[in-house]
Design a protein around this motif. Structure first.
Motif, PDB file in Angstrom:
ATOM      1  N   GLY A   1       0.803  -1.225   0.000  1.00  0.00           N
ATOM      2  CA  GLY A   1       0.000   0.000   0.000  1.00  0.00           C
ATOM      3  C   GLY A   1       0.833   1.270   0.000  1.00  0.00           C
ATOM      4  O   GLY A   1       0.287   2.362   0.142  1.00  0.00           O
ATOM      5  N   VAL A   2       2.165   1.127  -0.141  1.00  0.00           N
ATOM      6  CA  VAL A   2       3.007   2.321  -0.254  1.00  0.00           C
ATOM      7  C   VAL A   2       3.042   2.673  -1.757  1.00  0.00           C
ATOM      8  O   VAL A   2       4.061   2.579  -2.434  1.00  0.00           O
ATOM      9  N   ASP A   3       1.876   3.055  -2.261  1.00  0.00           N
ATOM     10  CA  ASP A   3       1.677   3.207  -3.709  1.00  0.00           C
ATOM     11  C   ASP A   3       2.525   4.334  -4.300  1.00  0.00           C
ATOM     12  O   ASP A   3       2.807   4.336  -5.494  1.00  0.00           O
TER      13      ASP A   3
ATOM     14  N   ILE B   1       7.785  -4.259  11.730  1.00  0.00           N
ATOM     15  CA  ILE B   1       8.366  -3.452  10.646  1.00  0.00           C
ATOM     16  C   ILE B   1       7.952  -2.002  10.875  1.00  0.00           C
ATOM     17  O   ILE B   1       6.805  -1.630  10.632  1.00  0.00           O
ATOM     18  N   LEU B   2       8.880  -1.226  11.383  1.00  0.00           N
ATOM     19  CA  LEU B   2       8.625   0.205  11.519  1.00  0.00           C
ATOM     20  C   LEU B   2       9.288   0.882  10.330  1.00  0.00           C
ATOM     21  O   LEU B   2      10.468   0.653  10.057  1.00  0.00           O
ATOM     22  N   ASP B   3       8.541   1.660   9.595  1.00  0.00           N
ATOM     23  CA  ASP B   3       9.101   2.361   8.419  1.00  0.00           C
ATOM     24  C   ASP B   3       8.458   3.734   8.404  1.00  0.00           C
ATOM     25  O   ASP B   3       7.302   3.888   8.017  1.00  0.00           O
ATOM     26  N   MET B   4       9.187   4.728   8.853  1.00  0.00           N
ATOM     27  CA  MET B   4       8.556   6.035   9.076  1.00  0.00           C
ATOM     28  C   MET B   4       9.419   7.211   8.640  1.00  0.00           C
ATOM     29  O   MET B   4      10.594   7.294   8.959  1.00  0.00           O
ATOM     30  N   ALA B   5       8.786   8.105   7.892  1.00  0.00           N
ATOM     31  CA  ALA B   5       9.450   9.353   7.526  1.00  0.00           C
ATOM     32  C   ALA B   5       9.326  10.306   8.715  1.00  0.00           C
ATOM     33  O   ALA B   5       8.360  10.224   9.472  1.00  0.00           O
TER      34      ALA B   5
ATOM     35  N   LEU C   1      -2.978  -2.494  16.536  1.00  0.00           N
ATOM     36  CA  LEU C   1      -2.119  -3.198  15.585  1.00  0.00           C
ATOM     37  C   LEU C   1      -0.646  -3.020  15.937  1.00  0.00           C
ATOM     38  O   LEU C   1      -0.260  -2.057  16.599  1.00  0.00           O
ATOM     39  N   PHE C   2       0.168  -3.935  15.457  1.00  0.00           N
ATOM     40  CA  PHE C   2       1.627  -3.895  15.648  1.00  0.00           C
ATOM     41  C   PHE C   2       2.238  -3.091  14.500  1.00  0.00           C
ATOM     42  O   PHE C   2       1.692  -3.096  13.393  1.00  0.00           O
ATOM     43  N   PRO C   3       3.375  -2.403  14.695  1.00  0.00           N
ATOM     44  CA  PRO C   3       3.985  -1.671  13.567  1.00  0.00           C
ATOM     45  C   PRO C   3       4.235  -2.603  12.370  1.00  0.00           C
ATOM     46  O   PRO C   3       4.788  -3.701  12.539  1.00  0.00           O
ATOM     47  N   GLY C   4       3.798  -2.173  11.214  1.00  0.00           N
ATOM     48  CA  GLY C   4       3.933  -2.991   9.999  1.00  0.00           C
ATOM     49  C   GLY C   4       2.681  -3.802   9.703  1.00  0.00           C
ATOM     50  O   GLY C   4       2.504  -4.314   8.594  1.00  0.00           O
ATOM     51  N   GLU C   5       1.787  -3.918  10.696  1.00  0.00           N
ATOM     52  CA  GLU C   5       0.615  -4.775  10.510  1.00  0.00           C
ATOM     53  C   GLU C   5      -0.400  -4.196   9.515  1.00  0.00           C
ATOM     54  O   GLU C   5      -0.955  -4.960   8.719  1.00  0.00           O
TER      55      GLU C   5
HETATM   56  N1  LIG Z   1      13.220   6.739   0.054  1.00  0.00           N
HETATM   57  C1  LIG Z   1      12.811   7.907   0.474  1.00  0.00           C
HETATM   58  O1  LIG Z   1      13.521   8.906   0.337  1.00  0.00           O
HETATM   59  C2  LIG Z   1      11.464   8.053   1.158  1.00  0.00           C
HETATM   60  C3  LIG Z   1      11.066   9.306   1.659  1.00  0.00           C
HETATM   61  C4  LIG Z   1       9.863   9.404   2.348  1.00  0.00           C
HETATM   62  C5  LIG Z   1       9.062   8.282   2.526  1.00  0.00           C
HETATM   63  N2  LIG Z   1       9.462   7.076   1.997  1.00  0.00           N
HETATM   64  C6  LIG Z   1       8.619   5.878   2.194  1.00  0.00           C
HETATM   65  O2  LIG Z   1       7.258   6.259   2.248  1.00  0.00           O
HETATM   66  C7  LIG Z   1       6.542   5.327   3.043  1.00  0.00           C
HETATM   67  C8  LIG Z   1       5.539   6.027   3.913  1.00  0.00           C
HETATM   68  O3  LIG Z   1       6.169   6.651   5.044  1.00  0.00           O
HETATM   69  P1  LIG Z   1       5.275   7.286   6.205  1.00  0.00           P
HETATM   70  O4  LIG Z   1       6.134   7.871   7.239  1.00  0.00           O
HETATM   71  O5  LIG Z   1       4.234   8.151   5.559  1.00  0.00           O
HETATM   72  O6  LIG Z   1       4.567   5.982   6.789  1.00  0.00           O
HETATM   73  P2  LIG Z   1       3.229   5.860   7.664  1.00  0.00           P
HETATM   74  O7  LIG Z   1       3.004   7.104   8.453  1.00  0.00           O
HETATM   75  O8  LIG Z   1       2.143   5.373   6.781  1.00  0.00           O
HETATM   76  O9  LIG Z   1       3.588   4.680   8.666  1.00  0.00           O
HETATM   77  C9  LIG Z   1       4.656   4.820   9.599  1.00  0.00           C
HETATM   78  C10 LIG Z   1       4.739   3.576  10.463  1.00  0.00           C
HETATM   79  O10 LIG Z   1       3.615   3.522  11.340  1.00  0.00           O
HETATM   80  C11 LIG Z   1       3.031   2.227  11.301  1.00  0.00           C
HETATM   81  N3  LIG Z   1       1.589   2.352  11.518  1.00  0.00           N
HETATM   82  C12 LIG Z   1       0.722   3.095  10.780  1.00  0.00           C
HETATM   83  N4  LIG Z   1      -0.517   2.965  11.269  1.00  0.00           N
HETATM   84  C13 LIG Z   1      -0.447   2.128  12.321  1.00  0.00           C
HETATM   85  C14 LIG Z   1      -1.380   1.595  13.252  1.00  0.00           C
HETATM   86  N5  LIG Z   1      -2.680   1.886  13.190  1.00  0.00           N
HETATM   87  N6  LIG Z   1      -0.934   0.766  14.210  1.00  0.00           N
HETATM   88  C15 LIG Z   1       0.370   0.446  14.294  1.00  0.00           C
HETATM   89  N7  LIG Z   1       1.305   0.906  13.438  1.00  0.00           N
HETATM   90  C16 LIG Z   1       0.910   1.735  12.474  1.00  0.00           C
HETATM   91  C17 LIG Z   1       3.336   1.679   9.938  1.00  0.00           C
HETATM   92  O11 LIG Z   1       3.315   0.262   9.949  1.00  0.00           O
HETATM   93  C18 LIG Z   1       4.740   2.253   9.693  1.00  0.00           C
HETATM   94  O12 LIG Z   1       5.712   1.407  10.216  1.00  0.00           O
HETATM   95  C19 LIG Z   1       7.584   4.487   3.769  1.00  0.00           C
HETATM   96  O13 LIG Z   1       7.610   3.209   3.180  1.00  0.00           O
HETATM   97  C20 LIG Z   1       8.901   5.211   3.523  1.00  0.00           C
HETATM   98  O14 LIG Z   1      10.010   4.340   3.455  1.00  0.00           O
HETATM   99  C21 LIG Z   1      10.619   6.951   1.316  1.00  0.00           C
END
Ligand SMILES: NC(=O)c1ccc[n+]([C@@H]2O[C@H](COP(=O)([O-])OP(=O)(O)OC[C@H]3O[C@@H](n4cnc5c(N)ncnc54)[C@H](O)[C@@H]3O)[C@@H](O)[C@H]2O)c1
Length: 362
Positions: A45-47, A177-181, A309-313
């Protein structure tokens, strides 16, 4: 309602690989590897970081700003540490090879760390965490990126919206899996609001003088707000230290902007893999992780939440759905695929206007 087009993930991967070979000049193995990374982002879903970026990546190759045929070689620093000069290759290729090397070192020595410079945008950071999880490893992933955020208290942009990612394996539950900007929201959300003439919530972005704004257009010419003020700003600086300062890549506002600039980005990354078995029996570690996941799940949901939910879920649950129903693309992407397939003479990607019913998964 806007139309959605569904594609079999395996077919999307072949399509992207064929394009990257025909139009990007990548060798077969590298084209396949990068296509897999893009599909993984679409599955989760990281479209914004999936096949939707193909056109822009192909343009960078066409303009001579990406090296499609690097000869990547590791420079060993110590048995647990190495450096990789990315030779201006796609970040996906550099990152996948660097994480594989970190994992290989961790398998022998318990920990492996690889820095990379002269790289490019590597897409979804979780991709490399998933790669380490497949080998049962805990991992930390750092990257830097073009400036879009001021340091806390400042006006001018200097820091990247550089995602930090980390992962840890479990046994029967979802992995961590935590992946956060470090910004409050992705810039795409502000672009979308501007396109629709909508305002944005206060706290997402600043105007060009560093004042909080609700005007999406003004925000586009201003800067992004870090999560938690000095905390998000501090994390963005950590990303720059671990990715740029440590590994010899650009840093402190000097990473090239792949959308605006016609120069190599010189992005840096660092990958750390840790073998849980170094500290505890690996099966015990995964069981303890399962317990942690269950304890998080068992917390009573607050008002407005169905479950905890768990991070990444959230991304995992979506990937299960998309393996069954197919990847979901918008009309703009359908048009872009049609244009690219015509331009490079590759087999068209089959798109369905209704969800698929895939049983084979991927
Ligand atoms: N390569 C680059 O330069 C670059 C730059 C910016 C973003 N990105 C990518 O964009 C993507 C989106 O980033 P983001 O910060 O907007 O992510 P996000 O805010 O959607 O999610 C951040 C984290 O919170 C967790 N999360 C979200 N909702 C949750 C819930 N209800 N319960 C528990 N955990 C929850 C997610 O699993 C994730 O680990 C990422 O994959 C990132 O790697 C890449």
């Amino acid at each position: 309602m806007a139309a959605t087009y569904y594609a079999d993930p395996a077919e999307a991967e072949s399509f992207a690989a064929a394009l990257l070979r025909a139009g990007g000049g990548l060798p077969q193995d590298e084209a396949q590897l990068m296509a897999k990374c893009l599909v993984q982002a679409d599955l989760r879903g990281v479209d914004t970081h999936g096949l939707a970026r193909l056109q822009q990546y192909m343009t960078r190759v066409k303009d001579g700003l990406i090296n499609p045929t690097p000869k990547l070689e590791f420079e060993e620093k110590t048995p647990v540490a190495a450096h990789l000069d990315g030779q201006n290759a796609f970040g996906f290729i550099v990152a996948t090879k660097a994480m594989a090397d970190a994992v290989r070192r961790a398998e022998t020595y318990g920990i492996g760390i690889v820095t990379a410079n002269h790289s490019n945008h590597f897409g979804m950071a979780a991709t490399y965490v998933q790669q380490a999880l497949e080998k049962g490893m805990i991992s930390l992933v750092f990257t830097n990126s073009a400036k879009q955020m001021p340091p806390f208290g400042g006006v001018e942009t200097l820091l990247g919206i550089s995602p930090f990612a980390a992962g840890a394996p479990s046994e029967n539950e979802v992995p961590f899996i935590l992946d956060m900007a470090p910004s409050v929201v992705a810039k795409g959300k502000i672009r979308k609001a501007a396109r629709r003439g909508e305002s944005i919530p206060l706290g997402w972005a600043y105007d060009k003088d560093g004042k909080p704004t609700t005007d999406a257009e003004v925000a586009l010419n201003g800067s992004m707000a870090p999560i938690g003020g000095p905390k998000g700003s501090g994390i963005a600086i950590l990303m720059d230290i671990m990715s740029g300062v440590l590994g010899g890549a650009a840093f402190g506002g000097e990473v090239g902007d792949q959308y605006k600039e016609t120069r190599p980005q010189n992005v840096g990354h660092t990958f750390i893999a840790i073998k849980p078995g170094t500290f505890v029996d690996p099966a015990t570690f995964r069981e303890r992780m399962d317990t942690l996941v269950q304890r998080v799940h068992n917390v009573r949901p607050a008002e407005g939440f169905d479950r905890v939910l768990f991070p990444g879920e959230p991304e995992y649950l979506l990937s299960v759905k998309r393996r069954r129903e197919g990847l979901a693309f918008a009309d703009a992407e359908r048009k872009m695929f049609e244009q690219l397939q015509a331009e490079f003479g590759v087999k068209p990607l089959r798109l369905s206007e209704t969800p698929l019913n895939l049983t084979n998964g991927q």
